[in-house]
Motif scaffolding. Structure first.
Motif, PDB file in Angstrom:
ATOM      1  N   ILE A   4     -14.590  35.616   5.716  1.00  0.00           N
ATOM      2  CA  ILE A   4     -15.613  36.574   5.294  1.00  0.00           C
ATOM      3  C   ILE A   4     -16.217  36.111   3.976  1.00  0.00           C
ATOM      4  N   ALA A   5     -17.501  36.398   3.771  1.00  0.00           N
ATOM      5  CA  ALA A   5     -18.140  36.110   2.485  1.00  0.00           C
ATOM      6  C   ALA A   5     -19.280  37.086   2.236  1.00  0.00           C
ATOM      7  N   PHE A   6     -19.374  37.596   1.005  1.00  0.00           N
ATOM      8  CA  PHE A   6     -20.524  38.357   0.532  1.00  0.00           C
ATOM      9  C   PHE A   6     -21.485  37.384  -0.145  1.00  0.00           C
ATOM     10  N   SER A   7     -22.788  37.590   0.007  1.00  0.00           N
ATOM     11  CA  SER A   7     -23.752  36.782  -0.732  1.00  0.00           C
ATOM     12  C   SER A   7     -23.876  37.321  -2.157  1.00  0.00           C
ATOM     13  N   PRO A   8     -24.114  36.453  -3.149  1.00  0.00           N
ATOM     14  CA  PRO A   8     -24.212  36.902  -4.544  1.00  0.00           C
ATOM     15  C   PRO A   8     -25.325  37.913  -4.799  1.00  0.00           C
ATOM     16  N   PHE A  40     -26.264  31.711  13.699  1.00  0.00           N
ATOM     17  CA  PHE A  40     -26.952  30.440  13.486  1.00  0.00           C
ATOM     18  C   PHE A  40     -27.162  29.721  14.817  1.00  0.00           C
ATOM     19  N   GLU A  41     -28.335  29.090  14.951  1.00  0.00           N
ATOM     20  CA  GLU A  41     -28.686  28.437  16.213  1.00  0.00           C
ATOM     21  C   GLU A  41     -27.811  27.217  16.496  1.00  0.00           C
ATOM     22  N   ASP A  42     -27.535  26.423  15.458  1.00  0.00           N
ATOM     23  CA  ASP A  42     -26.679  25.249  15.657  1.00  0.00           C
ATOM     24  C   ASP A  42     -25.224  25.697  15.803  1.00  0.00           C
ATOM     25  N   LYS A  43     -24.486  24.954  16.576  1.00  0.00           N
ATOM     26  CA  LYS A  43     -23.119  25.339  16.887  1.00  0.00           C
ATOM     27  C   LYS A  43     -22.116  24.529  16.062  1.00  0.00           C
ATOM     28  N   CYS A  44     -20.997  25.171  15.736  1.00  0.00           N
ATOM     29  CA  CYS A  44     -19.874  24.483  15.106  1.00  0.00           C
ATOM     30  C   CYS A  44     -18.922  23.976  16.194  1.00  0.00           C
ATOM     31  N   HIS A  45     -18.019  23.092  15.805  1.00  0.00           N
ATOM     32  CA  HIS A  45     -17.127  22.472  16.780  1.00  0.00           C
ATOM     33  C   HIS A  45     -15.711  23.030  16.743  1.00  0.00           C
ATOM     34  N   CYS A  46     -15.450  23.971  15.831  1.00  0.00           N
ATOM     35  CA  CYS A  46     -14.112  24.540  15.735  1.00  0.00           C
ATOM     36  C   CYS A  46     -14.204  25.913  15.083  1.00  0.00           C
ATOM     37  N   PRO A  47     -13.162  26.722  15.169  1.00  0.00           N
ATOM     38  CA  PRO A  47     -13.167  28.034  14.516  1.00  0.00           C
ATOM     39  C   PRO A  47     -13.459  27.925  13.016  1.00  0.00           C
ATOM     40  N   ILE A  48     -14.113  28.944  12.466  1.00  0.00           N
ATOM     41  CA  ILE A  48     -14.564  28.926  11.071  1.00  0.00           C
ATOM     42  C   ILE A  48     -13.507  29.590  10.191  1.00  0.00           C
ATOM     43  N   HIS A  49     -12.824  28.795   9.392  1.00  0.00           N
ATOM     44  CA  HIS A  49     -11.711  29.312   8.597  1.00  0.00           C
ATOM     45  C   HIS A  49     -12.099  29.661   7.163  1.00  0.00           C
ATOM     46  N   SER A  50     -13.272  29.249   6.692  1.00  0.00           N
ATOM     47  CA  SER A  50     -13.652  29.568   5.320  1.00  0.00           C
ATOM     48  C   SER A  50     -15.170  29.560   5.171  1.00  0.00           C
ATOM     49  N   LEU A  51     -15.685  30.484   4.343  1.00  0.00           N
ATOM     50  CA  LEU A  51     -17.119  30.613   4.067  1.00  0.00           C
ATOM     51  C   LEU A  51     -17.331  30.819   2.573  1.00  0.00           C
ATOM     52  N   SER A  52     -18.446  30.311   2.060  1.00  0.00           N
ATOM     53  CA  SER A  52     -18.779  30.532   0.658  1.00  0.00           C
ATOM     54  C   SER A  52     -20.279  30.344   0.457  1.00  0.00           C
ATOM     55  N   ASN A  58     -29.194  31.401  -0.644  1.00  0.00           N
ATOM     56  CA  ASN A  58     -30.042  30.779   0.376  1.00  0.00           C
ATOM     57  C   ASN A  58     -29.283  29.770   1.246  1.00  0.00           C
ATOM     58  N   ILE A  59     -28.104  29.357   0.790  1.00  0.00           N
ATOM     59  CA  ILE A  59     -27.310  28.380   1.521  1.00  0.00           C
ATOM     60  C   ILE A  59     -25.879  28.904   1.651  1.00  0.00           C
ATOM     61  N   LEU A  60     -25.314  28.735   2.835  1.00  0.00           N
ATOM     62  CA  LEU A  60     -23.938  29.133   3.115  1.00  0.00           C
ATOM     63  C   LEU A  60     -23.136  27.902   3.500  1.00  0.00           C
ATOM     64  N   ALA A  61     -21.977  27.743   2.878  1.00  0.00           N
ATOM     65  CA  ALA A  61     -21.072  26.643   3.222  1.00  0.00           C
ATOM     66  C   ALA A  61     -19.971  27.164   4.134  1.00  0.00           C
ATOM     67  N   SER A  62     -19.581  26.356   5.114  1.00  0.00           N
ATOM     68  CA  SER A  62     -18.511  26.742   6.036  1.00  0.00           C
ATOM     69  C   SER A  62     -17.589  25.552   6.263  1.00  0.00           C
ATOM     70  N   SER A  63     -16.345  25.858   6.657  1.00  0.00           N
ATOM     71  CA  SER A  63     -15.399  24.793   6.963  1.00  0.00           C
ATOM     72  C   SER A  63     -14.449  25.253   8.053  1.00  0.00           C
ATOM     73  N   GLY A  64     -13.926  24.265   8.791  1.00  0.00           N
ATOM     74  CA  GLY A  64     -12.926  24.522   9.814  1.00  0.00           C
ATOM     75  C   GLY A  64     -11.897  23.418   9.762  1.00  0.00           C
ATOM     76  N   TYR A  65     -11.352  23.040  10.900  1.00  0.00           N
ATOM     77  CA  TYR A  65     -10.334  22.003  10.927  1.00  0.00           C
ATOM     78  C   TYR A  65     -10.889  20.670  11.429  1.00  0.00           C
ATOM     79  N   SER A  93     -14.730  26.868  -1.720  1.00  0.00           N
ATOM     80  CA  SER A  93     -15.382  27.800  -2.641  1.00  0.00           C
ATOM     81  C   SER A  93     -16.470  27.065  -3.393  1.00  0.00           C
ATOM     82  N   VAL A  94     -17.684  27.640  -3.441  1.00  0.00           N
ATOM     83  CA  VAL A  94     -18.815  27.054  -4.164  1.00  0.00           C
ATOM     84  C   VAL A  94     -18.755  27.497  -5.621  1.00  0.00           C
ATOM     85  N   SER A  95     -18.980  26.586  -6.543  1.00  0.00           N
ATOM     86  CA  SER A  95     -18.931  26.909  -7.968  1.00  0.00           C
ATOM     87  C   SER A  95     -20.074  27.840  -8.348  1.00  0.00           C
ATOM     88  N   PRO A  96     -19.937  28.602  -9.437  1.00  0.00           N
ATOM     89  CA  PRO A  96     -20.973  29.564  -9.844  1.00  0.00           C
ATOM     90  C   PRO A  96     -22.340  28.941 -10.107  1.00  0.00           C
TER      91      PRO A  96
END
Length: 251
Positions: A4-8, A40-52, A58-65, A93-96
């Protein structure tokens, strides 16, 4: 729901899911969704374990395995680019200031790397290893962007970019393994979720003092992910076990 992530800017709520999708809701001033989510229209290749989110929202970072950190454009709803990573990513985590991303991996390594939008290749990505050891439950930047927080066991560890920091013991009764952690943007509260769905909120008076539990929240039936709102008033939790999203007023 795995992350989960809230936008600033308090406008968006993002969830990363076991079906590899990322869902975005638009929120009102009380952090209540005002419309149906979009994916999002583009697909990821694995479950999404982290968001920031990046600071401008305007930009969201995501990561999986899959050892990649993906960057998503909120306006076009498309994949902006991919940052190669040397190991499978557990948390990001994205820096401030939006210039760096901190990551933790399954082998217990904590890294900080610069984001160069003109060149997202591995050759242009400068990485610094901050620490190694036990796998972390999660990582999060401090509000001033000078250090990275992470949970190892029952201790909140802080890595400064130049020197190692302090450990804070999360005191109180625990009967379950900690599954997730969230630190308020102000650095004054830490929430951690246990395997049975119990959420405990602690107040951090100082990095040198014990973090006393101030609230215990019940409602989920299993592991949940969490995120504080930008002003620290609300805590959002989501569980893949019961399929629910809950908003808590931690004040």
């Amino acid at each position: 729901v795995l992350s989960i992530a809230f936008s600033p800017n308090n406008r968006y709520l993002a969830t990363g899911n076991v079906d590899t999708s990322i869902r975005i809701w638009t929120l009102n001033e009380d952090f209540v969704p005002t419309s149906k989510c979009f994916v999002f229209e583009d697909k990821c290749h694995c479950p999404i374990h982290s968001l920031s989110f990046f600071p401008d929202s305007n930009i969201l970072a995501s990561s999986g395995y899959d050892s990649d950190v993906n960057l998503w454009d909120m306006s076009t709803r498309r994949l902006l680019g991919t940052l190669p990573h040397p190991e499978k990513v557990e948390s990001i985590s994205v820096s401030p200031d939006g210039t760096k991303i901190a990551s933790s991996t399954w082998d217990g390594t904590v890294r900080a790397f610069e984001v160069n939008f003109s060149d997202l290749s591995s050759d242009a990505t400068k990485m610094k290893t901050l620490g190694k050891g036990l796998p972390l439950t999660g990582v999060q930047w401090s509000q001033d962007g000078k250090s990275v927080h992470g949970l190892k066991g029952f201790r909140l560890r802080t890595w400064e970019l130049e020197n190692l920091g302090n450990c804070v013991c999360l005191s109180g009764k625990r009967v379950n393994t900690i599954y997730s952690i969230a630190l308020s943007p102000q650095g004054t509260r830490v929430a951690y979720g246990e395997r049975d769905g119990t959420i405990r909120v602690s107040t951090l008076a100082s990095a040198y003092y014990k973090a006393e539990i101030t609230k215990t929240l019940y409602g989920h039936s299993g592991e949940c992910s969490m995120a504080f709102s930008p002003d620290g008033r609300f805590l959002l939790s989501g569980s893949n076990f019961d399929g629910s999203l809950r908003i808590w007023n931690v004040n």
